[in-house]
Write a protein that holds these residues in place. Sequence first.
Motif, PDB file in Angstrom:
ATOM      1  N   ASP A 158       0.825  -1.205   0.000  1.00 35.33           N
ATOM      2  CA  ASP A 158       0.000   0.000   0.000  1.00 35.33           C
ATOM      3  C   ASP A 158       0.859   1.256   0.000  1.00 35.33           C
ATOM      4  N   TYR A 159       1.988   1.242   0.699  1.00 33.54           N
ATOM      5  CA  TYR A 159       2.860   2.408   0.695  1.00 33.54           C
ATOM      6  C   TYR A 159       3.428   2.672  -0.701  1.00 33.54           C
ATOM      7  N   VAL A 160       3.799   1.613  -1.395  1.00 35.74           N
ATOM      8  CA  VAL A 160       4.300   1.786  -2.769  1.00 35.74           C
ATOM      9  C   VAL A 160       3.200   2.363  -3.650  1.00 35.74           C
ATOM     10  N   LEU A 161       1.987   1.829  -3.497  1.00 36.61           N
ATOM     11  CA  LEU A 161       0.856   2.340  -4.275  1.00 36.61           C
ATOM     12  C   LEU A 161       0.525   3.780  -3.897  1.00 36.61           C
ATOM     13  N   THR A 162       0.702   4.134  -2.636  1.00 38.12           N
ATOM     14  CA  THR A 162       0.452   5.508  -2.208  1.00 38.12           C
ATOM     15  C   THR A 162       1.329   6.479  -2.979  1.00 38.12           C
ATOM     16  N   VAL A 163       2.602   6.149  -3.087  1.00 42.51           N
ATOM     17  CA  VAL A 163       3.515   7.011  -3.835  1.00 42.51           C
ATOM     18  C   VAL A 163       3.097   7.079  -5.298  1.00 42.51           C
ATOM     19  N   ALA A 164       2.824   5.925  -5.902  1.00 44.99           N
ATOM     20  CA  ALA A 164       2.469   5.894  -7.316  1.00 44.99           C
ATOM     21  C   ALA A 164       1.177   6.652  -7.595  1.00 44.99           C
ATOM     22  N   VAL A 165       0.143   6.413  -6.786  1.00 38.65           N
ATOM     23  CA  VAL A 165      -1.153   7.061  -7.008  1.00 38.65           C
ATOM     24  C   VAL A 165      -1.065   8.557  -6.730  1.00 38.65           C
ATOM     25  N   SER A 166      -0.443   8.936  -5.628  1.00 34.05           N
ATOM     26  CA  SER A 166      -0.380  10.350  -5.253  1.00 34.05           C
ATOM     27  C   SER A 166       0.387  11.165  -6.290  1.00 34.05           C
ATOM     28  N   ILE A 167       1.548  10.684  -6.668  1.00 39.58           N
ATOM     29  CA  ILE A 167       2.353  11.412  -7.651  1.00 39.58           C
ATOM     30  C   ILE A 167       1.632  11.481  -8.990  1.00 39.58           C
ATOM     31  N   SER A 168       1.076  10.354  -9.422  1.00 33.03           N
ATOM     32  CA  SER A 168       0.365  10.330 -10.709  1.00 33.03           C
ATOM     33  C   SER A 168      -0.836  11.261 -10.686  1.00 33.03           C
ATOM     34  N   SER A 169      -1.579  11.275  -9.573  1.00 37.29           N
ATOM     35  CA  SER A 169      -2.738  12.153  -9.454  1.00 37.29           C
ATOM     36  C   SER A 169      -2.314  13.618  -9.449  1.00 37.29           C
ATOM     37  N   GLY A 170      -1.199  13.915  -8.779  1.00 34.63           N
ATOM     38  CA  GLY A 170      -0.699  15.283  -8.772  1.00 34.63           C
ATOM     39  C   GLY A 170      -0.323  15.761 -10.158  1.00 34.63           C
ATOM     40  N   VAL A 171       0.350  14.910 -10.917  1.00 38.27           N
ATOM     41  CA  VAL A 171       0.731  15.268 -12.285  1.00 38.27           C
ATOM     42  C   VAL A 171      -0.516  15.443 -13.146  1.00 38.27           C
ATOM     43  N   GLN A 172      -1.514  14.572 -12.937  1.00 43.47           N
ATOM     44  CA  GLN A 172      -2.755  14.660 -13.709  1.00 43.47           C
ATOM     45  C   GLN A 172      -3.488  15.961 -13.409  1.00 43.47           C
TER      46      GLN A 172
END
Length: 670
Positions: free
Chosen positions: A119-133
Amino acid sequence: MGITEVAKRALVGRKLRSTQLGETLLPKRIALPVFASDALSSVAYAPDEIFLTLSLGGLSAYAFNWKIGIAVALVLAVVIASYRQNVHAYPSGGGDYEVATVNLGPTAGLTVGSALLVDYVLTVAVSISSGVQNASSALPWLNGHEASAASVLVLLLMAMNLRGTKESGKAFAVPTYLFMLAILMMGLWGYARYLTGNLPEAPSAGFTIAPESQYENGVTGIAMVLLLARAFSSGCAALTGVEAISNGVPAFTKPKSKNAATTLLLLGTLSVTMLMSIVVLADLMKLRYVEDPATQLLKNGKQIGAAYEQDTVIGQLAKTLYSDFTPLFYFTIACTGVILVLAANTAFNGFPVLGSILARDGYLPRQLDTRGDRLTFSNGIILLAVAAIVLIQAFDAEVTKLIQLYIVGVFVSFVLSQLGMIRHWNRHLTTENDPEARRRMHRSRTVNSIGLGMTFAVLIIVLVTKFLAGAWIAIVAMVAVFMLMRSIGRHYDRVSTELEIDDTDVMLPSRVHAIVLVSRLHKPTMRALSYARVSRPNTLEALTVEFDPAATEELMAKWDELAIPIPLKVINSPYRELVRPVVRYVKELRRQSPRDIITVYIPEYVVGRWWEQLLHNQTALRLKGRLLFMPGVMVTSVPYQLSSAGRARRRFGRERPVPGDVRRGFRDRG
């Protein structure tokens, strides 16, 4: 100081002593943005996921958006109340992992650990991707380059966190508070305009939504239940990050538990307020948000086509509410994009701490329990960054795909944590006699029981509605991490058992037989022979492998000429091999005298330049690699420093001028 060291100091800052660990502790005002940025930022994409899922049922399904928001807020409030019990009962920082391990056993603890790591790995991936989006709403040039931009941002976050928790917290505190201000200000302005009767509609309000084929005849019965359950499970992404505070209790200033519980209360209040303000405001402004606007959004019964650019929910709200003052729109979008990037900072604090605890318990490599120059678990920070970048590149930074994997792990940890806390209170109630303490325990157990019921229900809904949509990938990843940690644990247990001292370890070997390998008769060989003689083995011999008879005869003649008092044994190598004949000879000695210890002395050159290393010692390395795996055989390298090594030693060992030397007239003291 070399170039590498200068670059490292520029990246992570000066080294900190172990005794300075107390200086890195966080007050509440910094701990909130450090540990709660993930949970706070989830209000930026949880509403998107609710509207996105409901859009599958067409426009009529949007009537449930605010009701689903209330259900998500209720679960969030219960989970926050439950974790306030956790931080008081288990303040050591193990969080859900410690609760599950202590009360439910190691298997449950490992399950929680694997779920949280994924979940921590996914947190980084989702948060960063959402921020860029979100940033692409204001920066169109980012379109098509989201994965690359997200990977660069992960590396920047990694570099910031390598400088220390407190330093990164100070750097990220202002953007986090500005995001809270932006969302709350947008909500207040929107509701003020609603109360005065001039609340505008969102740009997408004029569109209708084409439902998916299975909902074309309306959404009723089981189809309605499944759609609402799926929207609810997507909205529960707002709960991610809540557990990070319980994992980070040791990072708080004293009183640690009280400060952590207060921070949790602030987190819950802010998250519920911000989430509901966005969902209700979007409903009042008749906002439309779909996965494929080109085909799902209709204008006068016709598809609007690919020319339409769909902004996020916050983007549409801010653009509409601040249409007369665009700086506030850009301020809101900028704050949202930044907080979504910084939300990953929660994982950069939680993952390394959890990894260090698992490493301490023997379930992950011990290197993850080592603090770096800035007293952070730097190996864990780097591992998290690498894993997140791999995930971002694999899913091309698409939040819609990544979000399906996201909340499975966190709700697995929620459920097991709540069950563990119920066991905790039951155990303490059997020994506690004080009536007031028992009342507190009963109250806490009730809170955890309600939390267990709610989180278990959400977990079932998530598994049912998201399994085929991508949640199975997260489950497979959790199982893989679980099995890996089990294997590592068994390895460390086996090594520990093998290293225990028994009766054979206090007995001296019957004899020590020493062998000095000789290729030519030169200074390194003479040093190895001298060292072997000084060690006083029971028997000592020199060993050379014959490739060229003439060279061997010359070696033996020089050996006799120098009157070296050690017998020289020559073994033939018809195929011009060195390693295999030596290994075969040592094996034969071991077979003849199994109780003897054999020590092999290998002369080696020490050079000062990297390219010189390529020209020497390759055979010695191969030979050591083979001999090290033989029981009862000790391998001793006898170094001989060449002149380039001496220059390197003087270059790196020379004292540098200290501050003030040049001013006082002193030069380089080397």
